[in-house]
Design a protein around this motif. Sequence first.
Motif, PDB file in Angstrom:
ATOM      1  N   SER A 119     -15.032  -5.991  45.457  1.00 19.78           N
ATOM      2  CA  SER A 119     -14.797  -4.752  46.194  1.00 19.78           C
ATOM      3  C   SER A 119     -15.322  -3.542  45.431  1.00 19.78           C
ATOM      4  CB  SER A 119     -13.304  -4.573  46.486  1.00 19.78           C
ATOM      5  OG  SER A 119     -12.920  -5.383  47.581  1.00 19.78           O
ATOM      6  N   GLU A 120     -15.225  -3.580  44.117  1.00 26.37           N
ATOM      7  CA  GLU A 120     -15.761  -2.490  43.318  1.00 26.37           C
ATOM      8  C   GLU A 120     -17.274  -2.399  43.484  1.00 26.37           C
ATOM      9  OE1 GLU A 120     -14.396  -3.241  39.380  1.00 26.37           O
ATOM     10  OE2 GLU A 120     -12.323  -2.668  39.818  1.00 26.37           O
TER      11      GLU A 120
ATOM     12  N   CYS B 211      -9.586  -6.909  50.699  1.00 29.21           N
ATOM     13  CA  CYS B 211     -10.034  -8.086  49.940  1.00 29.21           C
ATOM     14  C   CYS B 211     -11.186  -8.787  50.656  1.00 29.21           C
ATOM     15  CB  CYS B 211      -8.879  -9.061  49.722  1.00 29.21           C
ATOM     16  SG  CYS B 211      -7.450  -8.370  48.856  1.00 29.21           S
TER      17      CYS B 211
ATOM     18  N   GLU C 291      -5.562  -6.387  42.488  1.00 30.44           N
ATOM     19  CA  GLU C 291      -6.145  -6.690  41.182  1.00 30.44           C
ATOM     20  C   GLU C 291      -5.899  -8.133  40.781  1.00 30.44           C
ATOM     21  OE1 GLU C 291      -6.375  -4.275  36.975  1.00 30.44           O
ATOM     22  OE2 GLU C 291      -4.398  -4.529  37.911  1.00 30.44           O
TER      23      GLU C 291
ATOM     24  N   SER D  20     -11.341  -8.699  42.502  1.00 31.96           N
ATOM     25  CA  SER D  20     -11.473  -7.300  42.933  1.00 31.96           C
ATOM     26  C   SER D  20     -12.807  -6.684  42.498  1.00 31.96           C
ATOM     27  CB  SER D  20     -10.314  -6.470  42.392  1.00 31.96           C
ATOM     28  OG  SER D  20     -10.259  -6.521  40.979  1.00 31.96           O
TER      29      SER D  20
ATOM     30  N   ASP E 296      -5.896 -10.761  42.691  1.00 29.14           N
ATOM     31  CA  ASP E 296      -6.521 -11.716  43.610  1.00 29.14           C
ATOM     32  C   ASP E 296      -7.424 -12.671  42.828  1.00 29.14           C
ATOM     33  OD1 ASP E 296      -7.884 -13.061  45.627  1.00 29.14           O
ATOM     34  OD2 ASP E 296      -8.228 -11.264  46.821  1.00 29.14           O
TER      35      ASP E 296
ATOM     36  N   ILE F 219      -7.553  -0.204  44.303  1.00 24.60           N
ATOM     37  CA  ILE F 219      -7.270  -1.476  43.638  1.00 24.60           C
ATOM     38  C   ILE F 219      -5.786  -1.461  43.290  1.00 24.60           C
ATOM     39  CG2 ILE F 219      -7.800  -3.013  41.728  1.00 24.60           C
ATOM     40  CD1 ILE F 219     -10.137  -2.657  43.643  1.00 24.60           C
TER      41      ILE F 219
ATOM     42  N   HIS G 239      -4.113 -12.605  46.927  1.00 21.96           N
ATOM     43  CA  HIS G 239      -5.124 -12.424  47.969  1.00 21.96           C
ATOM     44  C   HIS G 239      -4.550 -11.865  49.265  1.00 21.96           C
ATOM     45  CE1 HIS G 239      -8.896 -12.900  49.996  1.00 21.96           C
ATOM     46  NE2 HIS G 239      -8.417 -13.790  50.857  1.00 21.96           N
TER      47      HIS G 239
ATOM     48  N   HIS H  60      -7.960  -3.764  47.637  1.00 20.53           N
ATOM     49  CA  HIS H  60      -8.013  -5.077  46.999  1.00 20.53           C
ATOM     50  C   HIS H  60      -6.874  -5.196  45.993  1.00 20.53           C
ATOM     51  CE1 HIS H  60     -11.199  -8.367  46.699  1.00 20.53           C
ATOM     52  NE2 HIS H  60     -10.153  -8.841  46.033  1.00 20.53           N
TER      53      HIS H  60
END
Length: 235
Positions: free
Chosen positions: A190-191, A127, A180, A187, A182, A205, A211, A178
């Motif tokens: 991060s993608e 994250c 999903e 996320s 959060d 994910i 978080h 991460h």
Amino acid sequence: MERSPAREDRHNGLAYALWLPEDTAPYPGIVVVHGAGSRKENHADFARLATASGWAALTFDLPGHGESEPKMSAAAIDAVTSMVHLLEVQDGVDETRVCVRGSSLGGFLALCAAAVAPEIAGVIAICPASEDHLARGVRQGRFDMRAGDPIDLEAWLVSQDVGEAVERIAGRPLIILHAEGDIQIPSDHSEDLYERAGEPRKLVISPGGAHTTVQHDAELQGMALRWLERELARR
């Protein structure tokens, strides 16, 4: 009986705990970088998991946190690399296989440190925060940490580019995890980082969660260590 650190001390004013496996040396090592408002003790669960998996682990208090003396500043990246260098010289540690694992602010710092320190062999980013999220948090006083000069710290954060840092890690293994669910750091961030990363790379994910859930998920953390170790063996 739970495993305890092999040593607790200070290095350059930073409080740290060294965890060693019972495996035969040489073994890989990982420096654990916590998030804003956290401290090294909050990641003892990962250190124990790492040592049980044959890794040496070093947890430490970031500047402005826990028992560390320096205040949080632009020198935070130097703090991470100094801990990497400390772990590299420990008996039994393979200096060519020392990685960093960071969550939230720690994920941001782990990525930025790896971008400027090629001796960092790989990264686990959980994250990871963006520079904008962190700068906004400093400006709004949302983080429980001792900052040297909040205005200077915010300006430094704004000047960073974690996406560019990810690009510079290309060729070394990077795994991003991460939750999903959060809502603090979506996320999607991060993608986006994953899309900018070079190989070898992996993105996970996790459905639901929040978080802080992924960083304490033993199954996911064990998977990340195994993936990282396999990729290091291929280098």
